[in-house]
Write a protein that holds these residues in place. Structure first.
Motif, short mmCIF file in Angstrom:
data_model
loop_
_atom_site.label_atom_id
_atom_site.label_comp_id
_atom_site.label_asym_id
_atom_site.label_seq_id
_atom_site.Cartn_x
_atom_site.Cartn_y
_atom_site.Cartn_z
N THR A 281 93.61 77.51 46.00
CA THR A 281 94.29 76.59 46.92
C THR A 281 95.61 77.18 47.40
O THR A 281 96.27 77.93 46.68
CB THR A 281 94.55 75.22 46.25
OG1 THR A 281 95.16 75.43 44.98
CG2 THR A 281 93.26 74.46 46.05
N VAL A 282 95.98 76.83 48.62
CA VAL A 282 97.21 77.33 49.22
C VAL A 282 98.41 76.81 48.42
O VAL A 282 98.46 75.64 48.04
CB VAL A 282 97.33 76.85 50.69
CG1 VAL A 282 98.66 77.28 51.30
CG2 VAL A 282 96.18 77.42 51.52
N CYS A 283 99.36 77.68 48.12
CA CYS A 283 100.57 77.30 47.38
C CYS A 283 101.34 76.25 48.19
O CYS A 283 101.69 76.48 49.35
CB CYS A 283 101.45 78.52 47.14
SG CYS A 283 103.05 78.13 46.40
N GLY A 284 101.60 75.10 47.57
CA GLY A 284 102.28 74.02 48.27
C GLY A 284 103.73 74.31 48.57
O GLY A 284 104.36 73.64 49.40
N ARG B 161 93.93 72.95 52.77
CA ARG B 161 94.02 73.07 51.30
C ARG B 161 93.66 74.47 50.82
O ARG B 161 94.07 74.88 49.75
CB ARG B 161 93.12 72.04 50.63
CG ARG B 161 93.58 70.60 50.91
CD ARG B 161 92.92 69.62 49.99
NE ARG B 161 93.28 69.86 48.60
CZ ARG B 161 92.58 69.43 47.55
NH1 ARG B 161 91.45 68.77 47.75
NH2 ARG B 161 92.95 69.69 46.33
N THR B 162 92.85 75.20 51.58
CA THR B 162 92.51 76.58 51.23
C THR B 162 92.53 77.40 52.52
O THR B 162 92.76 76.87 53.60
CB THR B 162 91.15 76.66 50.52
OG1 THR B 162 90.97 77.98 49.99
CG2 THR B 162 90.00 76.34 51.47
N THR B 163 92.32 78.71 52.40
CA THR B 163 92.47 79.60 53.56
C THR B 163 91.12 80.01 54.14
O THR B 163 90.08 79.90 53.49
CB THR B 163 93.22 80.88 53.14
OG1 THR B 163 92.43 81.57 52.15
CG2 THR B 163 94.60 80.55 52.57
N VAL B 164 91.18 80.53 55.35
CA VAL B 164 89.96 81.05 56.00
C VAL B 164 89.38 82.18 55.15
O VAL B 164 88.16 82.25 54.93
CB VAL B 164 90.28 81.58 57.42
CG1 VAL B 164 89.03 82.11 58.09
CG2 VAL B 164 90.95 80.51 58.27
N ALA B 165 90.25 83.05 54.63
CA ALA B 165 89.80 84.20 53.83
C ALA B 165 89.02 83.75 52.60
O ALA B 165 87.99 84.35 52.24
CB ALA B 165 91.00 85.04 53.40
N GLU B 166 89.48 82.69 51.92
CA GLU B 166 88.79 82.18 50.73
C GLU B 166 87.40 81.63 51.09
O GLU B 166 86.43 81.86 50.37
CB GLU B 166 89.62 81.08 50.06
CG GLU B 166 90.68 81.58 49.11
CD GLU B 166 90.09 82.25 47.88
OE1 GLU B 166 89.64 81.56 46.96
OE2 GLU B 166 90.07 83.49 47.85
N TYR C 105 98.75 81.70 46.80
CA TYR C 105 97.81 80.72 46.24
C TYR C 105 98.36 80.20 44.92
O TYR C 105 98.99 80.93 44.16
CB TYR C 105 96.45 81.36 45.95
CG TYR C 105 95.72 81.87 47.16
CD1 TYR C 105 94.96 81.01 47.95
CD2 TYR C 105 95.74 83.23 47.50
CE1 TYR C 105 94.26 81.49 49.06
CE2 TYR C 105 95.05 83.71 48.60
CZ TYR C 105 94.31 82.84 49.38
OH TYR C 105 93.62 83.31 50.46
N ARG C 106 98.08 78.92 44.63
CA ARG C 106 98.42 78.37 43.33
C ARG C 106 97.38 77.34 42.93
O ARG C 106 97.23 76.31 43.58
CB ARG C 106 99.81 77.74 43.36
CG ARG C 106 100.23 77.19 42.00
CD ARG C 106 101.74 77.03 41.91
NE ARG C 106 102.15 76.25 40.78
CZ ARG C 106 102.17 76.67 39.52
NH1 ARG C 106 101.79 77.90 39.25
NH2 ARG C 106 102.57 75.90 38.55
N GLY C 107 96.62 77.65 41.88
CA GLY C 107 95.57 76.74 41.41
C GLY C 107 94.26 76.94 42.16
O GLY C 107 94.18 77.71 43.13
N ARG C 108 93.23 76.26 41.68
CA ARG C 108 91.91 76.33 42.31
C ARG C 108 91.30 74.93 42.44
O ARG C 108 91.69 74.02 41.72
CB ARG C 108 90.97 77.24 41.50
CG ARG C 108 91.36 78.70 41.57
CD ARG C 108 90.32 79.59 40.97
NE ARG C 108 90.27 79.51 39.51
CZ ARG C 108 89.41 80.20 38.76
NH1 ARG C 108 88.55 81.01 39.33
NH2 ARG C 108 89.42 80.08 37.45
N MET C 109 90.36 74.81 43.33
CA MET C 109 89.67 73.54 43.55
C MET C 109 88.17 73.81 43.63
O MET C 109 87.74 74.91 43.99
CB MET C 109 90.15 72.89 44.86
CG MET C 109 89.87 73.75 46.07
SD MET C 109 90.47 73.04 47.59
CE MET C 109 89.30 71.74 47.76
N GLY C 110 87.38 72.80 43.28
CA GLY C 110 85.93 72.96 43.34
C GLY C 110 85.37 72.52 44.68
O GLY C 110 85.90 71.62 45.33
N VAL C 111 84.31 73.20 45.12
CA VAL C 111 83.54 72.74 46.28
C VAL C 111 82.08 72.63 45.82
O VAL C 111 81.60 73.48 45.06
CB VAL C 111 83.67 73.66 47.51
CG1 VAL C 111 85.02 73.46 48.18
CG2 VAL C 111 83.48 75.13 47.16
#
Length: 567
Positions: free
Chosen positions: A453-456, A552-557, A499-505
């Motif tokens: 996830t993108v660093c807030g 919440r996340t990037t195109v690259a991810e 980035y900081r942390g991860r999220m599920g899809v």
């Protein structure tokens, strides 16, 4: 700056109408019983938030409130105050202003802390209010042990000199806790725990040894040192995990546990001989935390509602699929925690046990003594369970026992390594499981991936590159939807990664009558067409694209995981 005045927190919060007199009375009674700070008691009871308290103090004392989430701390300034004092006084140095230091404090009314910090720094100080939670996170980032680890590695290298010393065997004796190899490894574990690393890699190269941490799924270099310390590190780790310290030609694996930063950490270790010596990879499993509620996983609301209904059924199999490190076990344990009631007997069979959950029976397999998945499963079925969790479907025998259990009145959870939800049923058939058994036993399959996830703290609008724009066009994202795209420029909060942390899809394929019928026949194309119709475009990739559009996340991810889920 003048010394802050002593004020009573409860009076301030009542005066500013943030709490009632009854709430204060209740909190003060609790405080007498448990001895905790009043602010913490009020926050734990959800009477106010940490931000409410900090902003109220700032208004009362006429000093600034600083939100550390959006503050890029200067690490050189931070370390002017020793870590032990920073934690004790809940304080962090933020910046230098006109020869004065600005210090963020969770409790600026603590006059003794103010005086002690002034004495240690030998400087005039200004005070700002910060929330305790954000302060402790900033302290964790600011006092990394990189220099300490590099120094200890150098000290160990000097101790070894030109000869290899068996520090592993030496450290087995009483009183060797101060040996350089022990101190170095403890610092490595402390640092890895502090920055939420999931794995530690110790890799001997020609002339040097690299220590790397995997953070949010990506490897980062911690330190490099003289290669002659590598055998000492490997020997000590082998000793801790009960491996054969004389065997250097074959891979070995084991486990041990350590205490790092007051947390219990179970460590799964694997060694492997390479051209330059033995390499070690350690997976860190924190037992004091990590459990996530089902509603915190990030599943789409409609999927979450259906999943909650499925896991309350009395029989059938629920499979979670995805590559290694995609959060499958976390999803399954969140489901177990939800149905873990006094009227349910739950048994888990795992390698290794990754979470401790009170009230359930957890078995860790051990291949060395022939305590295999299939053997434990047969025994578990005689223990009258309602729910069984099988850590992984590794072979046909384990899969068959699990599916038979699902057919005979048990709810079975397990994981499988497949690319998507629809392909999972064919993977079971490929393993030699009869089609009728697969079709009648499986209730639902969830496929998932983890996205960084993108660093807030440092997120900003992202303009896609030419390659990204071309890919977005193929996926149906038009330029008028670019406004929500974000990326992180890199800051002290995310170690410069953005980035900081991860999220599920997620995607979930629930077995309908039509799908059961299609799965029972040998026509893969027909089944895939029906599966696609049931998913209605709600795939892992579509969920990822949705999170990308929301910033919440990037195109690259999303491009990265699209390569895993598409042909």
């Amino acid at each position: 700056m003048a010394r802050p005045e002593k004020v009573r927190l409860g009076d301030i919060l009542i005066q500013q109408k943030l709490i009632s007199q009854d709430q204060l009375k209740f909190a003060l009674e609790q405080q007498k019983r448990n001895g905790r700070k009043l602010g913490r008691v009020l926050v734990d009871n959800a009477f106010v938030t940490e931000e409410n308290i900090s902003e109220a103090l700032a208004r009362q004392l006429n000093i600034p409130y600083i939100n550390l989430k959006h503050y890029n701390v200067n690490l050189e300034l931070v370390r002017l105050l020793p870590e032990s004092q920073a934690r004790r006084f809940r304080a962090i140095i933020l910046e230098e202003r006109n020869r004065m230091l600005l210090v963020g404090m969770a409790d600026p009314t603590d006059l003794s802390a103010f005086d002690e910090i002034s004495r240690i720094l030998k400087r005039d100080i200004d005070v700002a209010v910060v929330t305790e939670g954000q302060l402790l996170e900033s302290i964790d980032r600011g006092y990394r042990r990189t220099e300490e680890i590099t120094g200890l590695a150098r000290e160990l290298s000097e101790d070894i000199g030109d000869n290899y010393v068996d520090f592993g065997a030496m450290s087995a004796t009483v009183g060797m806790e101060e040996a350089p190899v022990v101190k170095l490894l403890q610092s490595v574990f402390d640092d890895a725990t502090q920055i939420r690393a999931s794995d530690i890699h110790i890799e001997p190269q020609e002339g040097r040894v690299m220590i790397r941490f995997r953070i949010d799924g990506v490897l980062h270099l911690q330190t490099e040192a003289d290669s002659k310390i590598a055998p000492a590190l490997v020997l000590r780790l082998k000793l801790m995990s009960g491996l054969d310290i004389s065997e250097k030609r074959l891979p070995q694996d084991g486990r041990f546990n350590v205490r790092a930063r007051d947390q219990r950490v179970d460590v799964r270790i694997a060694t492997c001989p390479t051209q330059n010596g033995e390499t070690v990879v350690m997976r860190l499993l924190r037992q004091d935390g990590g459990m996530v509620g089902l509603d915190k996983l990030g599943m789409p609301p409609d999927m979450l509602k259906r999943f909650r209904e499925i896991i309350r059924r009395s029989n059938g199999m629920v499979l979670v699929t995805g590559p290694t490190g995609s959060g499958k076990t976390t999803t399954l344990y969140s489901a177990l925690a939800e149905i873990n009631t006094i009227d349910q007997k739950i048994i888990t069979v795992e390698d290794p046990v990754e979470y401790r959950l009170p009230g359930i029976n957890q078995v860790q397999i051990n291949e060395k003594i022939d305590l295999t998945f299939s053997r434990v499963l047969r025994s578990a079925l005689r223990q009258d369970p309602d729910v069984i969790l099988i850590g992984e479907m590794r072979d046909a025998e384990t899969a068959q026992i699990g599916l038979r259990a699902a057919m005979t009145g048990h709810l079975v959870f397990s994981t499988l390594h497949t690319r998507d939800a629809a392909g999972t049923l064919f993977r079971l058939v490929d393993m030699g499981i009869p089609r009728y058994m697969v079709a009648s036993s499986v209730q639902a399959v969830i496929a998932q991936r983890l996205l960084r996830t993108v660093c807030g703290s440092c997120s900003e609008q992202h303009i896609p590159t030419a390659q990204e724009a071309e890919w977005l066009q193929v996926e149906g994202v038009t330029p008028d939807q670019y406004s929500g795209l974000q990326h992180g420029r890199g800051c002290s909060h995310c170690n410069g990664t953005g980035y900081r942390g991860r999220m599920g899809v997620y995607e979930m394929l629930e077995m309908s009558h039509e799908m059961v019928e299609a799965a029972a026949h040998d026509n893969a194309t027909h089944f895939m067409q029906i599966a696609s119709k049931h998913l209605h475009g709600k795939t892992v990739l579509s969920h990822a694209l949705e999170q990308m559009k929301r910033g919440r996340t990037t195109v690259a991810e999303v491009m990265r995981i699209s390569n895993q889920v598409e042909d």
